[in-house]
Design a protein around this motif. Structure first.
Motif, PDB file in Angstrom:
ATOM      1  N   HIS A 272     -15.404  -6.983  19.916  1.00  0.00           N
ATOM      2  CA  HIS A 272     -16.863  -7.065  19.881  1.00  0.00           C
ATOM      3  C   HIS A 272     -17.523  -7.471  21.187  1.00  0.00           C
ATOM      4  O   HIS A 272     -18.727  -7.692  21.226  1.00  0.00           O
ATOM      5  CB  HIS A 272     -17.287  -8.013  18.758  1.00  0.00           C
TER       6      HIS A 272
ATOM      7  N   GLU B 196     -24.770  -7.998  19.598  1.00  0.00           N
ATOM      8  CA  GLU B 196     -26.096  -8.539  19.320  1.00  0.00           C
ATOM      9  C   GLU B 196     -26.540  -9.534  20.390  1.00  0.00           C
ATOM     10  O   GLU B 196     -27.739  -9.644  20.676  1.00  0.00           O
ATOM     11  CB  GLU B 196     -26.175  -9.144  17.915  1.00  0.00           C
TER      12      GLU B 196
ATOM     13  N   ILE C  70     -22.765  -1.343  10.992  1.00  0.00           N
ATOM     14  CA  ILE C  70     -23.043  -2.671  10.444  1.00  0.00           C
ATOM     15  C   ILE C  70     -22.463  -2.658   9.043  1.00  0.00           C
ATOM     16  O   ILE C  70     -22.893  -1.889   8.187  1.00  0.00           O
ATOM     17  CB  ILE C  70     -24.550  -2.993  10.425  1.00  0.00           C
ATOM     18  N   SER C  71     -21.420  -3.486   8.850  1.00  0.00           N
ATOM     19  CA  SER C  71     -20.726  -3.578   7.567  1.00  0.00           C
ATOM     20  C   SER C  71     -20.411  -5.035   7.273  1.00  0.00           C
ATOM     21  O   SER C  71     -19.785  -5.717   8.095  1.00  0.00           O
ATOM     22  CB  SER C  71     -19.425  -2.777   7.600  1.00  0.00           C
ATOM     23  N   LYS C  72     -20.822  -5.513   6.129  1.00  0.00           N
ATOM     24  CA  LYS C  72     -20.570  -6.904   5.723  1.00  0.00           C
ATOM     25  C   LYS C  72     -19.077  -7.195   5.588  1.00  0.00           C
ATOM     26  O   LYS C  72     -18.670  -8.340   5.505  1.00  0.00           O
ATOM     27  CB  LYS C  72     -21.274  -7.218   4.393  1.00  0.00           C
TER      28      LYS C  72
ATOM     29  N   SER D 162     -18.405  -9.966  12.868  1.00  0.00           N
ATOM     30  CA  SER D 162     -18.478 -10.022  14.324  1.00  0.00           C
ATOM     31  C   SER D 162     -18.811 -11.460  14.720  1.00  0.00           C
ATOM     32  O   SER D 162     -19.260 -12.249  13.883  1.00  0.00           O
ATOM     33  CB  SER D 162     -19.521  -9.031  14.851  1.00  0.00           C
TER      34      SER D 162
ATOM     35  N   ALA E 277     -23.731 -10.617  12.933  1.00  0.00           N
ATOM     36  CA  ALA E 277     -24.497  -9.393  12.669  1.00  0.00           C
ATOM     37  C   ALA E 277     -23.637  -8.319  11.986  1.00  0.00           C
ATOM     38  O   ALA E 277     -24.144  -7.276  11.616  1.00  0.00           O
ATOM     39  CB  ALA E 277     -25.102  -8.830  13.953  1.00  0.00           C
TER      40      ALA E 277
ATOM     41  N   LEU F  86     -21.549  -6.304  13.284  1.00  0.00           N
ATOM     42  CA  LEU F  86     -21.812  -5.129  14.116  1.00  0.00           C
ATOM     43  C   LEU F  86     -20.581  -4.779  14.942  1.00  0.00           C
ATOM     44  O   LEU F  86     -20.060  -5.615  15.679  1.00  0.00           O
ATOM     45  CB  LEU F  86     -23.005  -5.440  15.029  1.00  0.00           C
TER      46      LEU F  86
ATOM     47  N   GLY G 119     -21.311   0.294   4.612  1.00  0.00           N
ATOM     48  CA  GLY G 119     -22.137  -0.070   5.753  1.00  0.00           C
ATOM     49  C   GLY G 119     -23.044   1.065   6.176  1.00  0.00           C
ATOM     50  O   GLY G 119     -23.166   2.073   5.481  1.00  0.00           O
TER      51      GLY G 119
ATOM     52  N   LEU H 211     -30.156   1.332  16.870  1.00  0.00           N
ATOM     53  CA  LEU H 211     -29.576   0.001  16.696  1.00  0.00           C
ATOM     54  C   LEU H 211     -30.429  -1.058  17.397  1.00  0.00           C
ATOM     55  O   LEU H 211     -30.737  -2.094  16.810  1.00  0.00           O
ATOM     56  CB  LEU H 211     -28.151  -0.047  17.245  1.00  0.00           C
TER      57      LEU H 211
ATOM     58  N   LEU I 263     -32.226  -4.175  15.541  1.00  0.00           N
ATOM     59  CA  LEU I 263     -31.930  -5.582  15.853  1.00  0.00           C
ATOM     60  C   LEU I 263     -33.157  -6.337  16.366  1.00  0.00           C
ATOM     61  O   LEU I 263     -33.228  -7.555  16.246  1.00  0.00           O
ATOM     62  CB  LEU I 263     -30.794  -5.677  16.867  1.00  0.00           C
TER      63      LEU I 263
END
Length: 144
Positions: free
Chosen positions: A44, A62, A100-102, A106, A110, A112, A130, A138, A142
């Motif tokens: 990341h 982010e 972006i996936s829970k 990261s 975020a 991300l 996601g 993006l 953000l």
């Protein structure tokens, strides 16, 4: 004649000292320019390189997007991100695909992650759910 040679040599030295290029992130040692945390996550990380060769390193995409507001638009030469398929490798953020996936954490929360190829992102999204983004969308997302 000597004076001209000295001027040419000085110009070569000055021009070579201002190279515009990415700089390898030293994981576990380099700090994030935005949040000041040590960069340890090899998937990341991110960088901004200015047109004068100054490199700003970040522990998360982010953080780079948030720090971006502090640099004049005309000074930015490159946005770079690590990517999921090859940790530690920096790629052009403006050509990357972002997820972006829970289910994929990261460093700054975020969720991300960057991908070099859309196909790779699609494989991961099938497993983790996601939403996909291109760079411009993006950044807008953000900053909302």
């Amino acid at each position: 004649m000597r004076h001209q040679q000295l001027i040419i040599l000085l110009m070569v030295v000055l021009l070579s000292s201002c190279s515009i290029a990415p700089e390898a992130i030293v994981y576990g040692s380099d700090g994030c320019h935005f949040c000041k945390m040590t960069i340890v996550d090899k998937i990341h990380g991110a960088e901004i390189v200015t047109d004068k060769g100054k490199v700003y390193k970040f522990d998360a995409i982010e953080c780079m997007v948030n720090f971006d507001k502090e640099i004049d638009a005309g000074e930015k030469a490159m946005y770079l991100v690590n990517h999921y398929e090859s940790p530690e490798e920096l790629i052009n953020a403006q050509e990357a695909i972002f997820l972006i996936s829970k289910r994929i954490p990261s460093p700054m929360g975020a969720f991300l992650t960057a991908f070099k190829k859309e196909e790779s992102a699609m494989e991961i999204i099938d497993e983790n759910e996601g939403k996909l983004y291109v760079w411009e969308v993006l950044v807008k997302h953000l900053n909302e």
